[in-house]
Design an enzyme around this catalytic site. Structure first.
Site, PDB file in Angstrom:
ATOM      1  N   HIS A  14      52.847 -32.662  27.820  1.00  0.00           N
ATOM      2  CA  HIS A  14      53.009 -32.805  26.375  1.00  0.00           C
ATOM      3  C   HIS A  14      53.480 -34.224  26.046  1.00  0.00           C
ATOM      4  O   HIS A  14      53.880 -34.986  26.924  1.00  0.00           O
ATOM      5  CB  HIS A  14      53.997 -31.766  25.809  1.00  0.00           C
ATOM      6  CG  HIS A  14      55.422 -31.993  26.137  1.00  0.00           C
ATOM      7  ND1 HIS A  14      56.452 -31.294  25.554  1.00  0.00           N
ATOM      8  CD2 HIS A  14      56.030 -32.855  27.001  1.00  0.00           C
ATOM      9  CE1 HIS A  14      57.606 -31.706  26.035  1.00  0.00           C
ATOM     10  NE2 HIS A  14      57.389 -32.642  26.908  1.00  0.00           N
ATOM     11  N   ASP A  79      48.490 -22.982  30.990  1.00  0.00           N
ATOM     12  CA  ASP A  79      48.753 -23.470  32.351  1.00  0.00           C
ATOM     13  C   ASP A  79      47.840 -24.643  32.710  1.00  0.00           C
ATOM     14  O   ASP A  79      46.616 -24.548  32.579  1.00  0.00           O
ATOM     15  CB  ASP A  79      48.564 -22.326  33.356  1.00  0.00           C
ATOM     16  CG  ASP A  79      49.177 -22.650  34.720  1.00  0.00           C
ATOM     17  OD1 ASP A  79      50.131 -23.446  34.772  1.00  0.00           O
ATOM     18  OD2 ASP A  79      48.689 -22.096  35.722  1.00  0.00           O
ATOM     19  N   HIS A  80      48.459 -25.738  33.133  1.00  0.00           N
ATOM     20  CA  HIS A  80      47.756 -26.969  33.488  1.00  0.00           C
ATOM     21  C   HIS A  80      46.964 -27.553  32.319  1.00  0.00           C
ATOM     22  O   HIS A  80      45.916 -28.174  32.510  1.00  0.00           O
ATOM     23  CB  HIS A  80      46.857 -26.758  34.717  1.00  0.00           C
ATOM     24  CG  HIS A  80      47.661 -26.532  35.967  1.00  0.00           C
ATOM     25  ND1 HIS A  80      48.097 -25.279  36.351  1.00  0.00           N
ATOM     26  CD2 HIS A  80      48.141 -27.377  36.883  1.00  0.00           C
ATOM     27  CE1 HIS A  80      48.799 -25.389  37.464  1.00  0.00           C
ATOM     28  NE2 HIS A  80      48.855 -26.649  37.804  1.00  0.00           N
ATOM     29  N   GLU A 124      62.571 -25.419  29.620  1.00  0.00           N
ATOM     30  CA  GLU A 124      61.836 -26.657  29.860  1.00  0.00           C
ATOM     31  C   GLU A 124      62.359 -27.338  31.123  1.00  0.00           C
ATOM     32  O   GLU A 124      61.625 -28.013  31.829  1.00  0.00           O
ATOM     33  CB  GLU A 124      61.971 -27.582  28.648  1.00  0.00           C
ATOM     34  CG  GLU A 124      60.922 -28.671  28.621  1.00  0.00           C
ATOM     35  CD  GLU A 124      60.965 -29.451  27.329  1.00  0.00           C
ATOM     36  OE1 GLU A 124      60.034 -29.315  26.528  1.00  0.00           O
ATOM     37  OE2 GLU A 124      61.947 -30.180  27.110  1.00  0.00           O
TER      38      GLU A 124
HETATM   39 NI    NI Z   1      58.873 -33.450  28.085  1.00  0.00          NI
END
Ligand code: NI
Length: 136
Positions: A14, A79-80, A124
């Site tokens: 991201h 995912d990925h 995260e």
């Molecule tokens: Ni990050």
């Protein structure tokens, strides 16, 4: 009342930024997460379903079914992938853990066949997580 948790992991990239800000300002606010070419995390997702026991099975929800629902509606999509551009339910959202948790909740909310969705947690990092319990 019982609370049952299914844990899944996924890896995704991201970039956190606000287009109104300069790269320098974004870097100040979002740190490493605003790297212009993105960067990755190994996310942990926890989905908690709340409900009563079905006396016929002793289950709140069959975990095989819950796993399948999470796989199809969330994991296969993220995912990925790049959360900024590849994921329909993150469209137009800055992919913070907060917004991912809300996106996952919206994906799952009406798809739980027994019990009800109680909480979505997104880790995260090992030390940071966000929990969303819907519009309370
Ligand atoms: Ni990050």
């Amino acid at each position: 009342m019982l609370y049952l948790t299914r844990r899944e992991v996924f890896s995704a990239s991201h970039r956190l930024y606000n287009e109104k800000y300069s790269d320098e300002e974004n870097s100040k606010i979002f740190g490493k997460c605003s790297n212009p070419n993105g960067h990755g995390h190994n996310y942990v997702l926890e989905v908690i379903v709340k409900g009563k026991i079905d006396p016929a099975t002793g289950y709140v929800i069959d975990l095989k079914i819950l796993k399948q629902i999470i796989r199809e509606n969330v994991i296969d999509k993220v995912d990925h992938k790049n959360l900024n551009v590849d994921v329909d339910f993150m469209n137009g959202l800055n992919p913070t853990a907060e917004n991912i948790a809300i996106g996952v909740w919206n994906q799952l909310q009406n798809k739980i066949p027994s019990g009800e969705l109680y909480s979505v947690k997104i880790y995260e990092t090992e030390n940071n997580y966000v929990e969303y319990r819907g519009k309370e």
